[in-house]
Design a protein around this motif. Structure first.
Motif, PDB file in Angstrom:
ATOM      1  N   PRO A 271       0.830  -1.206   0.000  1.00  0.00           N
ATOM      2  CA  PRO A 271       0.000   0.000   0.000  1.00  0.00           C
ATOM      3  C   PRO A 271       0.863   1.254   0.000  1.00  0.00           C
ATOM      4  O   PRO A 271       2.029   1.240   0.408  1.00  0.00           O
ATOM      5  CB  PRO A 271      -0.792  -0.131   1.304  1.00  0.00           C
ATOM      6  CG  PRO A 271       0.134  -0.882   2.210  1.00  0.00           C
ATOM      7  CD  PRO A 271       0.831  -1.876   1.311  1.00  0.00           C
ATOM      8  N   ARG A 272       0.270   2.346  -0.453  1.00  0.00           N
ATOM      9  CA  ARG A 272       0.971   3.632  -0.380  1.00  0.00           C
ATOM     10  C   ARG A 272       1.003   4.173   1.047  1.00  0.00           C
ATOM     11  O   ARG A 272       1.889   4.950   1.404  1.00  0.00           O
ATOM     12  CB  ARG A 272       0.298   4.655  -1.308  1.00  0.00           C
ATOM     13  CG  ARG A 272       0.463   4.333  -2.788  1.00  0.00           C
ATOM     14  CD  ARG A 272      -0.359   5.278  -3.648  1.00  0.00           C
ATOM     15  NE  ARG A 272      -0.202   4.946  -5.057  1.00  0.00           N
ATOM     16  CZ  ARG A 272       0.544   5.618  -5.919  1.00  0.00           C
ATOM     17  NH1 ARG A 272       1.223   6.678  -5.491  1.00  0.00           N
ATOM     18  NH2 ARG A 272       0.632   5.263  -7.174  1.00  0.00           N
ATOM     19  N   LEU A 296       7.009  -5.871   1.142  1.00  0.00           N
ATOM     20  CA  LEU A 296       6.208  -4.758   1.644  1.00  0.00           C
ATOM     21  C   LEU A 296       6.631  -3.448   1.006  1.00  0.00           C
ATOM     22  O   LEU A 296       7.737  -3.326   0.466  1.00  0.00           O
ATOM     23  CB  LEU A 296       6.381  -4.632   3.161  1.00  0.00           C
ATOM     24  CG  LEU A 296       5.991  -5.816   4.031  1.00  0.00           C
ATOM     25  CD1 LEU A 296       6.401  -5.552   5.476  1.00  0.00           C
ATOM     26  CD2 LEU A 296       4.498  -6.072   3.946  1.00  0.00           C
ATOM     27  N   SER A 297       5.744  -2.454   1.105  1.00  0.00           N
ATOM     28  CA  SER A 297       6.156  -1.078   0.832  1.00  0.00           C
ATOM     29  C   SER A 297       7.132  -0.638   1.918  1.00  0.00           C
ATOM     30  O   SER A 297       7.049  -1.088   3.062  1.00  0.00           O
ATOM     31  CB  SER A 297       4.950  -0.138   0.844  1.00  0.00           C
ATOM     32  OG  SER A 297       3.919  -0.572   0.004  1.00  0.00           O
ATOM     33  N   ASP A 298       8.010   0.268   1.568  1.00  0.00           N
ATOM     34  CA  ASP A 298       8.991   0.751   2.538  1.00  0.00           C
ATOM     35  C   ASP A 298       8.376   1.865   3.385  1.00  0.00           C
ATOM     36  O   ASP A 298       8.812   3.017   3.357  1.00  0.00           O
ATOM     37  CB  ASP A 298      10.238   1.241   1.819  1.00  0.00           C
ATOM     38  CG  ASP A 298      11.412   1.428   2.770  1.00  0.00           C
ATOM     39  OD1 ASP A 298      11.303   0.967   3.921  1.00  0.00           O
ATOM     40  OD2 ASP A 298      12.412   2.047   2.364  1.00  0.00           O
ATOM     41  N   VAL A 309      11.948  -8.898   6.060  1.00  0.00           N
ATOM     42  CA  VAL A 309      11.119  -8.793   4.863  1.00  0.00           C
ATOM     43  C   VAL A 309      11.890  -8.054   3.782  1.00  0.00           C
ATOM     44  O   VAL A 309      12.920  -7.429   4.047  1.00  0.00           O
ATOM     45  CB  VAL A 309       9.807  -8.037   5.186  1.00  0.00           C
ATOM     46  CG1 VAL A 309       9.000  -8.771   6.237  1.00  0.00           C
ATOM     47  CG2 VAL A 309      10.093  -6.599   5.634  1.00  0.00           C
ATOM     48  N   LEU A 310      11.361  -8.119   2.575  1.00  0.00           N
ATOM     49  CA  LEU A 310      11.873  -7.294   1.484  1.00  0.00           C
ATOM     50  C   LEU A 310      10.977  -6.079   1.355  1.00  0.00           C
ATOM     51  O   LEU A 310       9.753  -6.187   1.427  1.00  0.00           O
ATOM     52  CB  LEU A 310      11.880  -8.085   0.171  1.00  0.00           C
ATOM     53  CG  LEU A 310      12.704  -9.372   0.165  1.00  0.00           C
ATOM     54  CD1 LEU A 310      12.585 -10.068  -1.191  1.00  0.00           C
ATOM     55  CD2 LEU A 310      14.167  -9.087   0.487  1.00  0.00           C
ATOM     56  N   ARG A 311      11.580  -4.908   1.155  1.00  0.00           N
ATOM     57  CA  ARG A 311      10.793  -3.687   1.058  1.00  0.00           C
ATOM     58  C   ARG A 311      11.159  -2.933  -0.206  1.00  0.00           C
ATOM     59  O   ARG A 311      12.334  -2.668  -0.469  1.00  0.00           O
ATOM     60  CB  ARG A 311      11.024  -2.805   2.282  1.00  0.00           C
ATOM     61  CG  ARG A 311      10.383  -3.358   3.554  1.00  0.00           C
ATOM     62  CD  ARG A 311      10.601  -2.452   4.735  1.00  0.00           C
ATOM     63  NE  ARG A 311      11.973  -2.558   5.235  1.00  0.00           N
ATOM     64  CZ  ARG A 311      12.482  -1.769   6.179  1.00  0.00           C
ATOM     65  NH1 ARG A 311      11.755  -0.812   6.685  1.00  0.00           N
ATOM     66  NH2 ARG A 311      13.722  -1.946   6.596  1.00  0.00           N
ATOM     67  N   GLY A 312      10.131  -2.607  -0.971  1.00  0.00           N
ATOM     68  CA  GLY A 312      10.315  -1.803  -2.170  1.00  0.00           C
ATOM     69  C   GLY A 312       9.888  -0.375  -1.903  1.00  0.00           C
ATOM     70  O   GLY A 312       9.025  -0.124  -1.044  1.00  0.00           O
ATOM     71  N   PRO A 313      10.467   0.593  -2.599  1.00  0.00           N
ATOM     72  CA  PRO A 313      10.048   1.986  -2.405  1.00  0.00           C
ATOM     73  C   PRO A 313       8.546   2.141  -2.620  1.00  0.00           C
ATOM     74  O   PRO A 313       7.944   1.461  -3.447  1.00  0.00           O
ATOM     75  CB  PRO A 313      10.843   2.742  -3.470  1.00  0.00           C
ATOM     76  CG  PRO A 313      12.024   1.870  -3.766  1.00  0.00           C
ATOM     77  CD  PRO A 313      11.526   0.465  -3.624  1.00  0.00           C
ATOM     78  N   ARG A 319      10.621  -1.431  -9.105  1.00  0.00           N
ATOM     79  CA  ARG A 319      11.552  -2.044  -8.160  1.00  0.00           C
ATOM     80  C   ARG A 319      10.900  -3.217  -7.434  1.00  0.00           C
ATOM     81  O   ARG A 319      11.501  -4.279  -7.260  1.00  0.00           O
ATOM     82  CB  ARG A 319      12.027  -0.990  -7.153  1.00  0.00           C
ATOM     83  CG  ARG A 319      12.938  -1.541  -6.069  1.00  0.00           C
ATOM     84  CD  ARG A 319      14.192  -2.164  -6.644  1.00  0.00           C
ATOM     85  NE  ARG A 319      15.044  -2.745  -5.602  1.00  0.00           N
ATOM     86  CZ  ARG A 319      15.754  -3.829  -5.765  1.00  0.00           C
ATOM     87  NH1 ARG A 319      15.713  -4.500  -6.920  1.00  0.00           N
ATOM     88  NH2 ARG A 319      16.514  -4.277  -4.791  1.00  0.00           N
ATOM     89  N   THR A 320       9.644  -3.038  -7.006  1.00  0.00           N
ATOM     90  CA  THR A 320       8.957  -4.100  -6.277  1.00  0.00           C
ATOM     91  C   THR A 320       8.762  -5.328  -7.157  1.00  0.00           C
ATOM     92  O   THR A 320       8.931  -6.469  -6.711  1.00  0.00           O
ATOM     93  CB  THR A 320       7.593  -3.596  -5.778  1.00  0.00           C
ATOM     94  OG1 THR A 320       7.799  -2.444  -4.948  1.00  0.00           O
ATOM     95  CG2 THR A 320       6.881  -4.666  -4.972  1.00  0.00           C
TER      96      THR A 320
END
Length: 373
Positions: A271-272, A296-298, A309-313, A319-320
């Motif tokens: 989510p944003r 997840l979102s960062d 976890v892995l976090r994308g911008p 990137r995600t």
């Protein structure tokens, strides 16, 4: 707990009944009651019907106080009912433990509570701040606890400090580690909750980069107090078609989360912003406990998960999507994250850890006898 050997009586004050629909506040409150054998709890239940949600019950030392209002969680009629029932019950307990998010009615509730209730010490656990604007005009109910450092900073800046941080609770019994499902193609389980379109866009990037998977999207709106409504399924399918996602299933509700996570390979939640959700939503911890890597979102609320976890911008599907492709293509990376996720949930989010932290806070408030704010 206190010098008095009598077991303290504690009112668990929530903005919704504990046997009602699942939500971030009620989930947390149920977990706390089950994890804390040191107190005799009073808690709020529905007057009518059944929901299938397990309430604490007498096995956890609970005694139920009925709510009559049928309003949705955090609605004004329900706030009024909670204030009335809670204020009356506060005269019969030693401590009030409020587990209430900061939503649209919280400011009014926080100003009325001292006028209605007995002067008992209050511990307020904030599962989430729906919108920082809702803190305008709000007052601390008492000693305040946040579930993440990010929310603690927001509360402290609004005059609620100093704010303690105690992470969420997950009972590990229903979420045993499960081996990776050997299915072709692998399944990516995506949670909507305000991030449905972002999940579809990221999945599209992964698919165009060569990843092959089935996408199962739980498109159940924002939930937990959000009012954005449920996403339109036709619109979601149109986005999926445009992104080349031919193997997609849309779920409106989850009837068997343990089974769904056992079948999944990856949980995708991007989510944003978190709106009406706990700082670390329960499905994220459930996936980690099961041994499923999470992307997840960062967002700052997720910082406590560190490298688990892995976090994308935020709002960066490119990137995600490539994180998703790489994770599906690298079994060794999948295994590392699966093992790490389970270990971190056991270390940081098991009920015993939260129980120790809250036992200390209860003791401080009961011995001090003040509001703690």
């Amino acid at each position: 707990m206190a010098a008095d050997p009598r077991v303290p009586r504690v009112l668990i004050l929530t903005g919704e009944p504990l046997d009602g629909p699942e939500g971030p506040a009620s989930d947390l409150a149920r977990g706390l009651v089950r994890a804390m054998p040191y107190a005799e709890y009073l808690w709020l239940r529905r007057w009518w019907g059944t929901s299938g949600t397990s309430a604490p019950g007498r096995a956890a030392g609970g005694r139920a106080l009925p709510l009559v209002t049928r309003g949705r969680p955090l609605s004004r009629p329900l706030w009024a009912q909670v204030a009335a029932v809670g204020a009356a019950a506060s005269h019969r307990v030693d401590l009030v433990h409020a587990v209430i998010p900061v939503g649209s009615g919280f400011a009014t509730f926080s100003r009325l509570w001292p006028r209605l209730a007995a002067r008992r010490p209050v511990l307020h656990t904030v599962p989430s701040v729906v919108d920082p604007a809702h803190l305008w005009g709000a007052r601390p109910l008492g000693r305040t606890v946040a579930m993440s450092g990010a929310t603690a900073q927001v509360l402290a800046a609004a005059g609620f400090g100093p704010v303690d941080v105690v992470g969420p609770v997950l009972r590990l019994g229903p979420w045993p580690p499960r081996p990776r499902a050997r299915r072709t193609p692998p399944m990516v389980l995506a949670l909507g909750d305000g991030g449905s379109e972002e999940a579809l866009l990221a999945a599209g990037v992964a698919a165009r980069a060569g990843a092959r998977f089935q996408l199962v999207l739980v498109a159940n709106g924002q939930g937990g107090g959000g009012h954005a409504g449920r996403p339109d399924e036709d619109a979601l399918r149109a986005i999926a078609a445009r992104e080349g996602l031919l193997d997609m299933e849309v779920l409106r509700r989850i009837s068997d989360m343990p089974g769904l996570l056992a079948a999944a390979d990856v949980l995708l939640y991007v989510p944003r912003a978190l709106v009406g959700r706990a700082d670390v939503p329960a499905p994220v911890l459930q996936a980690l406990a099961t041994g499923r890597p999470v992307i997840l979102s960062d967002l700052p609320q997720f910082a406590a998960l560190h490298d688990t976890v892995l976090r994308g911008p935020v709002a960066d599907p490119h990137r995600t999507g490539h994180l998703l492709r790489e994770l599906l293509d690298r079994p060794w990376w999948w295994e590392h994250l699966a093992e790490r996720g389970r270990a971190v949930v056991e270390e940081r989010f098991a009920p015993e850890r939260a129980a120790e932290a809250y036992a200390d806070l209860y003791r401080e408030l009961l011995v001090g006898g003040g509001q703690g704010a």
